[in-house]
Design a protein around this motif. Structure first.
Motif, PDB file in Angstrom:
ATOM      1  N   LYS A 279       0.838  -1.013  -0.017  1.00  0.00           N
ATOM      2  CA  LYS A 279      -0.035   0.048   0.002  1.00  0.00           C
ATOM      3  C   LYS A 279       1.006   1.068  -0.199  1.00  0.00           C
ATOM      4  CE  LYS A 279      -3.886  -2.268   0.264  1.00  0.00           C
ATOM      5  NZ  LYS A 279      -4.945  -2.088  -0.827  1.00  0.00           N
ATOM      6  N   LEU A 280       0.727   1.943  -1.064  1.00  0.00           N
ATOM      7  CA  LEU A 280       1.721   3.189  -1.282  1.00  0.00           C
ATOM      8  C   LEU A 280       0.924   4.434  -1.393  1.00  0.00           C
ATOM      9  CD1 LEU A 280       4.692   4.084  -1.766  1.00  0.00           C
ATOM     10  CD2 LEU A 280       4.512   3.193  -4.140  1.00  0.00           C
ATOM     11  N   GLY A 281       1.510   5.453  -0.930  1.00  0.00           N
ATOM     12  CA  GLY A 281       0.745   6.635  -1.015  1.00  0.00           C
ATOM     13  C   GLY A 281       1.679   7.978  -1.194  1.00  0.00           C
TER      14      GLY A 281
ATOM     15  N   ALA B   2       0.386  -2.441  -7.830  1.00  0.00           N
ATOM     16  CA  ALA B   2      -0.637  -2.276  -8.639  1.00  0.00           C
ATOM     17  C   ALA B   2      -1.450  -0.981  -8.552  1.00  0.00           C
ATOM     18  CB  ALA B   2      -1.821  -3.259  -8.398  1.00  0.00           C
ATOM     19  N   PRO B   3      -1.979  -0.441  -9.703  1.00  0.00           N
ATOM     20  CA  PRO B   3      -2.796   0.792  -9.634  1.00  0.00           C
ATOM     21  C   PRO B   3      -3.653   1.042  -8.349  1.00  0.00           C
ATOM     22  CG  PRO B   3      -2.627   0.183 -11.530  1.00  0.00           C
ATOM     23  CD  PRO B   3      -2.297  -0.883 -10.999  1.00  0.00           C
ATOM     24  N   GLU B   4      -4.339  -0.119  -8.023  1.00  0.00           N
ATOM     25  CA  GLU B   4      -5.444  -0.023  -6.861  1.00  0.00           C
ATOM     26  C   GLU B   4      -4.659   0.002  -5.716  1.00  0.00           C
ATOM     27  OE1 GLU B   4      -5.118  -4.148  -8.330  1.00  0.00           O
ATOM     28  OE2 GLU B   4      -5.243  -2.369  -9.401  1.00  0.00           O
ATOM     29  N   GLU B   5      -3.461  -0.347  -5.633  1.00  0.00           N
ATOM     30  CA  GLU B   5      -2.787  -0.368  -4.290  1.00  0.00           C
ATOM     31  C   GLU B   5      -2.072   1.140  -4.068  1.00  0.00           C
ATOM     32  OE1 GLU B   5      -0.926  -4.514  -3.326  1.00  0.00           O
ATOM     33  OE2 GLU B   5      -0.195  -3.592  -5.411  1.00  0.00           O
ATOM     34  N   ILE B   6      -2.261   2.023  -5.070  1.00  0.00           N
ATOM     35  CA  ILE B   6      -1.515   3.243  -4.775  1.00  0.00           C
ATOM     36  C   ILE B   6      -2.387   4.267  -4.748  1.00  0.00           C
ATOM     37  CG2 ILE B   6       0.091   4.920  -6.162  1.00  0.00           C
ATOM     38  CD1 ILE B   6       1.262   2.606  -7.399  1.00  0.00           C
ATOM     39  N   ILE B   7      -2.354   5.421  -3.746  1.00  0.00           N
ATOM     40  CA  ILE B   7      -3.620   6.298  -3.601  1.00  0.00           C
ATOM     41  C   ILE B   7      -2.418   7.877  -3.446  1.00  0.00           C
ATOM     42  CG2 ILE B   7      -3.455   6.332  -0.822  1.00  0.00           C
ATOM     43  CD1 ILE B   7      -6.173   6.966  -0.765  1.00  0.00           C
ATOM     44  N   ALA B   8      -3.087   9.045  -3.779  1.00  0.00           N
ATOM     45  CA  ALA B   8      -2.406   9.776  -4.031  1.00  0.00           C
ATOM     46  C   ALA B   8      -3.411  11.257  -3.709  1.00  0.00           C
ATOM     47  CB  ALA B   8      -1.717  10.186  -5.273  1.00  0.00           C
TER      48      ALA B   8
ATOM     49  N   CYS C 287      -4.550  13.190   5.119  1.00  0.00           N
ATOM     50  CA  CYS C 287      -4.504  12.072   6.148  1.00  0.00           C
ATOM     51  C   CYS C 287      -5.181  10.694   5.531  1.00  0.00           C
ATOM     52  CB  CYS C 287      -5.744  12.671   7.458  1.00  0.00           C
ATOM     53  SG  CYS C 287      -4.784  13.406   8.585  1.00  0.00           S
ATOM     54  N   GLN C 288      -5.935  10.747   4.713  1.00  0.00           N
ATOM     55  CA  GLN C 288      -6.361   9.590   4.042  1.00  0.00           C
ATOM     56  C   GLN C 288      -5.307   8.874   3.548  1.00  0.00           C
ATOM     57  OE1 GLN C 288      -9.445   9.779   0.977  1.00  0.00           O
ATOM     58  NE2 GLN C 288      -9.697   7.707   0.686  1.00  0.00           N
ATOM     59  N   VAL C 289      -4.385   9.535   2.831  1.00  0.00           N
ATOM     60  CA  VAL C 289      -3.300   8.894   2.098  1.00  0.00           C
ATOM     61  C   VAL C 289      -2.391   8.164   3.389  1.00  0.00           C
ATOM     62  CG1 VAL C 289      -1.240   9.294   1.139  1.00  0.00           C
ATOM     63  CG2 VAL C 289      -2.991  10.589   0.209  1.00  0.00           C
ATOM     64  N   VAL C 290      -2.163   8.852   4.521  1.00  0.00           N
ATOM     65  CA  VAL C 290      -1.514   8.285   5.301  1.00  0.00           C
ATOM     66  C   VAL C 290      -2.321   6.814   6.036  1.00  0.00           C
ATOM     67  CG1 VAL C 290      -0.507   8.629   7.759  1.00  0.00           C
ATOM     68  CG2 VAL C 290      -0.376  10.417   6.029  1.00  0.00           C
ATOM     69  N   GLN C 291      -3.646   7.098   6.194  1.00  0.00           N
ATOM     70  CA  GLN C 291      -4.046   6.197   7.002  1.00  0.00           C
ATOM     71  C   GLN C 291      -4.254   4.632   6.047  1.00  0.00           C
ATOM     72  OE1 GLN C 291      -7.645   7.972   7.870  1.00  0.00           O
ATOM     73  NE2 GLN C 291      -7.120   8.903   9.706  1.00  0.00           N
ATOM     74  N   GLU C 292      -4.267   5.034   4.616  1.00  0.00           N
ATOM     75  CA  GLU C 292      -4.662   3.800   3.868  1.00  0.00           C
ATOM     76  C   GLU C 292      -3.237   3.373   3.305  1.00  0.00           C
ATOM     77  OE1 GLU C 292      -7.919   4.311   1.201  1.00  0.00           O
ATOM     78  OE2 GLU C 292      -8.997   5.346   2.653  1.00  0.00           O
ATOM     79  N   SER C 293      -1.942   3.796   3.594  1.00  0.00           N
ATOM     80  CA  SER C 293      -0.613   3.329   2.964  1.00  0.00           C
ATOM     81  C   SER C 293       0.277   2.935   4.114  1.00  0.00           C
ATOM     82  CB  SER C 293      -0.144   4.651   2.121  1.00  0.00           C
ATOM     83  OG  SER C 293      -1.145   5.224   1.560  1.00  0.00           O
TER      84      SER C 293
ATOM     85  N   ILE D 126       5.844   4.579   7.320  1.00  0.00           N
ATOM     86  CA  ILE D 126       7.100   4.852   6.829  1.00  0.00           C
ATOM     87  C   ILE D 126       7.012   6.187   5.930  1.00  0.00           C
ATOM     88  CG2 ILE D 126       9.137   4.519   5.512  1.00  0.00           C
ATOM     89  CD1 ILE D 126       8.585   1.317   6.128  1.00  0.00           C
ATOM     90  N   PHE D 127       7.593   7.286   6.496  1.00  0.00           N
ATOM     91  CA  PHE D 127       7.577   8.466   5.491  1.00  0.00           C
ATOM     92  C   PHE D 127       8.783   8.744   4.700  1.00  0.00           C
ATOM     93  CE2 PHE D 127       4.532   8.844   8.988  1.00  0.00           C
ATOM     94  CZ  PHE D 127       3.368   9.025   8.256  1.00  0.00           C
TER      95      PHE D 127
END
Length: 263
Positions: free
Chosen positions: A2-4, A26-32, A55-61, A89-90
């Motif tokens: 899960k990558l943000g 995969a595209p569905e594993e990446i949020i921006a 914050c949604q990026v952080v919570q889902e990655s 991990i930031f």
């Protein structure tokens, strides 16, 4: 994985494209996230998920790349620090911003990796340096290194070398573009059509770089191989030396490093 990405500008887009192409995520594993309409369109074009807020990026990655301009880091970290769980991990891509400075913005110890990629990531030929802090395990550092290898080469370096990386790699594409432009201008002056001149100059740079990497020979040795006695190349080299070519490059890079340290 899960990558943000907080921010999705040119560098982030290049990174995401390579990561997807290499099958690292995969595209569905990446949020921006992104504020502008242009960024929203870029996110849609990449086929990844768009977050409503940072914050949604952080919570889902698991791994979060802070891909905004350096002047926005304080604002962004102030927004996300309260939703940053210990296991996250930031990753910073901001030049000149130390691990200690980044940690001070979070106000507590967090897992941080300072990195310096460069724009050739857009064509899968980036070069990135990564420096993890002490909270990042060796396994976690390798996971993030593998992410960065999705768009080129990546190596772990000590933080003391990060400013040198800015000069010799992060900013270096600008110097090479200037070199290609100057070479092409000279060829145009000799009568070559401009588009053709750019192709010849760019391929000469590409091929020369590949020789250094593939042969492992010293650049000076490779240079000597081209310089026949009393030939055209050694005469060109003489003029470059007379004009301070190498000294100019060295001074430019050292000035770039100094600027990076002061940011």
């Amino acid at each position: 994985m899960k990558l943000g990405f907080i921010g999705c500008g040119n560098m982030a887009s290049a990174m995401i494209g390579g990561i997807i192409q290499k099958g690292i995520a995969a595209p569905e594993e990446i949020i921006a996230s992104g504020r502008s309409q242009a960024t929203a369109q870029r996110i849609a074009g990449l086929g990844i998920r768009r977050a409503e807020n940072n914050c949604q990026v952080v919570q889902e990655s698991q791994v979060i790349v802070i891909a905004v301009k350096p002047q926005y880091y304080q604002e962004v970290i102030a927004e996300i620090k309260d939703c940053a769980a210990p296991e996250k991990i930031f990753v910073s891509i901001a030049p000149g911003k130390t691990l200690a400075w980044l940690e001070s913005l979070f106000g507590r110890p967090v897992k941080l990796i300072r990195t310096m990629p460069n724009t050739p990531a857009q064509v899968g030929e980036g070069m990135s340096a990564l420096t993890p802090n002490q909270l990042v395990s060796a396994e976690e550092a390798q996971v993030v290194t593998r992410i960065f290898q999705g768009f080129g080469q990546a190596e772990l370096v000590s933080e003391s070398l990060q400013d040198a990386v800015v000069g010799v790699s992060g900013s270096a594409p600008a110097y090479i573009f200037m070199l290609i432009e100057a070479m092409a201008d000279a060829a145009v002056a000799e009568g070559m059509p401009r588009a053709q001149a750019y192709r010849f100059a760019a391929q000469a740079v590409l091929g020369s770089a590949k020789m250094v990497l593939d042969t492992g020979r010293h650049p000076g040795e490779l240079k000597d191989m081209v310089c026949s006695p009393a030939g055209t190349t050694i005469e060109a080299v003489r003029v470059l030396e007379e004009k301070g070519f190498r000294s100019s490059i060295m001074e430019a890079i050292r000035t770039c490093c100094a600027k990076g340290r002061s940011m």
